[in-house]
Motif scaffolding. Structure first.
Motif, mmCIF file in Angstrom:
data_model
loop_
_atom_site.group_PDB
_atom_site.id
_atom_site.type_symbol
_atom_site.label_atom_id
_atom_site.label_comp_id
_atom_site.label_asym_id
_atom_site.label_seq_id
_atom_site.Cartn_x
_atom_site.Cartn_y
_atom_site.Cartn_z
ATOM 1 N N VAL A 74 0.854 -1.186 0.000
ATOM 2 C CA VAL A 74 0.000 0.000 0.000
ATOM 3 C C VAL A 74 0.892 1.240 0.000
ATOM 4 O O VAL A 74 1.783 1.382 0.848
ATOM 5 C CB VAL A 74 -0.930 0.016 1.225
ATOM 6 N N CYS A 75 0.665 2.112 -0.967
ATOM 7 C CA CYS A 75 1.434 3.355 -1.091
ATOM 8 C C CYS A 75 0.550 4.517 -0.641
ATOM 9 O O CYS A 75 -0.473 4.813 -1.272
ATOM 10 C CB CYS A 75 1.892 3.545 -2.537
ATOM 11 N N LEU A 76 0.963 5.165 0.444
ATOM 12 C CA LEU A 76 0.162 6.234 1.039
ATOM 13 C C LEU A 76 0.974 7.521 1.136
ATOM 14 O O LEU A 76 2.174 7.483 1.427
ATOM 15 C CB LEU A 76 -0.290 5.846 2.450
ATOM 16 N N PRO A 77 0.338 8.683 0.928
ATOM 17 C CA PRO A 77 1.041 9.944 1.168
ATOM 18 C C PRO A 77 1.277 10.149 2.654
ATOM 19 O O PRO A 77 0.468 9.750 3.487
ATOM 20 C CB PRO A 77 0.070 11.002 0.601
ATOM 21 N N VAL A 78 2.409 10.729 2.967
ATOM 22 C CA VAL A 78 2.730 11.055 4.356
ATOM 23 C C VAL A 78 2.208 12.454 4.631
ATOM 24 O O VAL A 78 2.615 13.419 3.983
ATOM 25 C CB VAL A 78 4.247 11.010 4.607
ATOM 26 N N THR A 79 1.280 12.561 5.564
ATOM 27 C CA THR A 79 0.708 13.857 5.904
ATOM 28 C C THR A 79 1.092 14.234 7.319
ATOM 29 O O THR A 79 1.066 13.409 8.229
ATOM 30 C CB THR A 79 -0.825 13.842 5.784
ATOM 31 N N GLU A 80 1.486 15.487 7.483
ATOM 32 C CA GLU A 80 1.820 16.003 8.799
ATOM 33 C C GLU A 80 0.627 16.807 9.322
ATOM 34 O O GLU A 80 0.014 17.573 8.593
ATOM 35 C CB GLU A 80 3.051 16.900 8.733
ATOM 36 N N ALA A 81 0.328 16.626 10.587
ATOM 37 C CA ALA A 81 -0.809 17.324 11.180
ATOM 38 C C ALA A 81 -0.548 18.828 11.223
ATOM 39 O O ALA A 81 0.473 19.279 11.748
ATOM 40 C CB ALA A 81 -1.068 16.796 12.577
ATOM 41 N N THR A 82 -1.439 19.612 10.634
ATOM 42 C CA THR A 82 -1.318 21.063 10.661
ATOM 43 C C THR A 82 -2.102 21.676 11.805
ATOM 44 O O THR A 82 -1.949 22.854 12.098
ATOM 45 C CB THR A 82 -1.827 21.665 9.338
ATOM 46 N N GLY A 83 -2.973 20.876 12.420
ATOM 47 C CA GLY A 83 -3.806 21.386 13.496
ATOM 48 C C GLY A 83 -5.125 21.945 13.028
ATOM 49 O O GLY A 83 -6.008 22.234 13.836
ATOM 50 N N THR A 84 -5.297 22.078 11.709
ATOM 51 C CA THR A 84 -6.516 22.688 11.182
ATOM 52 C C THR A 84 -7.736 21.826 11.454
ATOM 53 O O THR A 84 -8.784 22.334 11.862
ATOM 54 C CB THR A 84 -6.373 22.936 9.671
ATOM 55 N N LEU A 85 -7.630 20.524 11.247
ATOM 56 C CA LEU A 85 -8.780 19.645 11.462
ATOM 57 C C LEU A 85 -9.218 19.653 12.919
ATOM 58 O O LEU A 85 -10.419 19.618 13.215
ATOM 59 C CB LEU A 85 -8.462 18.230 10.996
ATOM 60 N N ASP A 86 -8.259 19.708 13.829
ATOM 61 C CA ASP A 86 -8.614 19.785 15.242
ATOM 62 C C ASP A 86 -9.361 21.080 15.539
ATOM 63 O O ASP A 86 -10.323 21.089 16.315
ATOM 64 C CB ASP A 86 -7.358 19.699 16.111
ATOM 65 N N THR A 90 -13.397 21.578 16.968
ATOM 66 C CA THR A 90 -13.838 22.360 18.121
ATOM 67 C C THR A 90 -14.824 23.447 17.734
ATOM 68 O O THR A 90 -15.637 23.878 18.552
ATOM 69 C CB THR A 90 -12.637 23.008 18.834
ATOM 70 N N GLY A 91 -14.745 23.904 16.474
ATOM 71 C CA GLY A 91 -15.680 24.918 15.992
ATOM 72 C C GLY A 91 -15.408 26.313 16.503
ATOM 73 O O GLY A 91 -16.263 27.197 16.401
ATOM 74 N N GLU A 92 -14.213 26.546 17.021
ATOM 75 C CA GLU A 92 -13.901 27.855 17.587
ATOM 76 C C GLU A 92 -13.348 28.791 16.513
ATOM 77 O O GLU A 92 -12.407 28.453 15.805
ATOM 78 C CB GLU A 92 -12.874 27.710 18.717
ATOM 79 N N ARG A 93 -13.960 29.968 16.429
ATOM 80 C CA ARG A 93 -13.487 30.975 15.484
ATOM 81 C C ARG A 93 -12.388 31.811 16.128
ATOM 82 O O ARG A 93 -12.500 32.224 17.278
ATOM 83 C CB ARG A 93 -14.639 31.888 15.061
ATOM 84 N N HIS A 94 -11.341 32.062 15.346
ATOM 85 C CA HIS A 94 -10.235 32.888 15.837
ATOM 86 C C HIS A 94 -10.036 34.060 14.881
ATOM 87 O O HIS A 94 -10.160 33.923 13.665
ATOM 88 C CB HIS A 94 -8.954 32.060 15.934
ATOM 89 N N ALA A 95 -9.704 35.199 15.458
ATOM 90 C CA ALA A 95 -9.470 36.392 14.650
ATOM 91 C C ALA A 95 -8.129 36.286 13.938
ATOM 92 O O ALA A 95 -7.236 35.522 14.345
ATOM 93 C CB ALA A 95 -9.499 37.632 15.537
ATOM 94 N N PHE A 96 -7.982 37.057 12.862
ATOM 95 C CA PHE A 96 -6.688 37.141 12.196
ATOM 96 C C PHE A 96 -5.706 37.860 13.117
ATOM 97 O O PHE A 96 -6.095 38.659 13.978
ATOM 98 C CB PHE A 96 -6.806 37.873 10.865
ATOM 99 N N SER A 97 -4.422 37.607 12.925
ATOM 100 C CA SER A 97 -3.417 38.198 13.803
ATOM 101 C C SER A 97 -3.218 39.684 13.542
ATOM 102 O O SER A 97 -2.671 40.390 14.387
ATOM 103 C CB SER A 97 -2.082 37.463 13.636
ATOM 104 N N LYS A 98 -3.653 40.155 12.377
ATOM 105 C CA LYS A 98 -3.548 41.570 12.034
ATOM 106 C C LYS A 98 -4.932 42.103 11.667
ATOM 107 O O LYS A 98 -5.820 41.346 11.293
ATOM 108 C CB LYS A 98 -2.594 41.770 10.851
ATOM 109 N N ALA A 99 -5.082 43.419 11.762
ATOM 110 C CA ALA A 99 -6.350 44.057 11.416
ATOM 111 C C ALA A 99 -6.343 44.412 9.927
ATOM 112 O O ALA A 99 -5.922 45.496 9.534
ATOM 113 C CB ALA A 99 -6.572 45.307 12.267
ATOM 114 N N PHE A 100 -6.771 43.471 9.090
ATOM 115 C CA PHE A 100 -6.863 43.725 7.657
ATOM 116 C C PHE A 100 -8.134 44.521 7.367
ATOM 117 O O PHE A 100 -9.170 44.329 8.010
ATOM 118 C CB PHE A 100 -6.894 42.407 6.881
#
Length: 209
Positions: A74-86, A90-100
């Motif tokens: 079985v040939c699978l891509p290696v994926t590193e956890a970015t934290g986005t799915l977690d 949780t469904g928590e909204r976070h503001a951008f780090s800068k005021a665009f």
């Protein structure tokens, strides 16, 4: 045995099972390189015997790694956890780090505009059965196409220290950035004016600093 007849179950790019005849002395890493070259695959991959959890060592010849004739790898891509799915779970909204002044996506066919005011900003379609899944849905493309090609949670935009990123968060249906397909689980830098394609829908990323 000098050669091995194998089935490669390549779980990327809708390739599927392929029969190969390879040298038993070929290293695992060399076989992975051959697979990537032949099928034009990007990113890192691993090989595992069917049903095994651990990947084969890259520097080990196939025969020495315990690969048998008529076996399946079985040939699978290696994926590193970015934290986005977690963060999405949780469904928590976070503001951008800068005021665009404004961050938004423009859809090419309807010219509709979608303002992004939180992250992770999910691009997809509304889930009517479970509204809790819509908490981070920033770009609802449900009414853009009659036959949906966009997943509920298709792609995601995040921002860190003023830099925006695009990520494929589902892996089944492709995400393209300026025509290049993204690998699931990796974040690609995103700049103003770049084109995003999810399913058959094209969007342009816009930013006013």
């Amino acid at each position: 045995m000098d050669r091995l007849h194998l089935t490669l179950d390549i779980r990327a790019g809708n390739i599927g099972a392929k029969r190969v005849n390879v040298r038993a002395s070929l290293t695992v890493g060399s076989l992975i390189t051959t697979i990537k070259d032949k099928f034009n695959l990007d990113g890192e991959f691993r090989l595992s015997p069917a049903g095994a959890a651990e990947p084969l060592p890259l520097e080990t010849p196939l025969e020495a790694a315990g690969v048998h004739d008529e076996g399946t790898l079985v040939c699978l891509p290696v994926t590193e956890a970015t934290g986005t799915l977690d963060a999405i779970r949780t469904g928590e909204r976070h503001a951008f780090s800068k005021a665009f002044k404004r961050v938004w996506l423009a859809e090419s066919s309807t010219l509709a505009e979608y303002d992004l005011s939180w992250q992770p900003a999910v691009i997809g379609r509304k889930d009517h059965r479970n509204p809790m899944n819509n908490r981070l849905l920033a770009v609802d493309l449900e009414h853009v196409e009659e036959l949906p090609t966009v997943s509920r949670h298709h792609a995601c935009i995040t921002e860190k220290r003023g830099q925006f990123y695009l990520e494929d968060i589902q892996g089944r249906n492709p995400v393209y950035l300026d025509g290049t397909r993204l690998r699931q689980g990796t974040q690609q830098t995103l700049s103003a004016g770049q084109s995003i394609q999810v399913g058959r829908v094209r969007l342009t990323f816009n930013l006013m600093g």
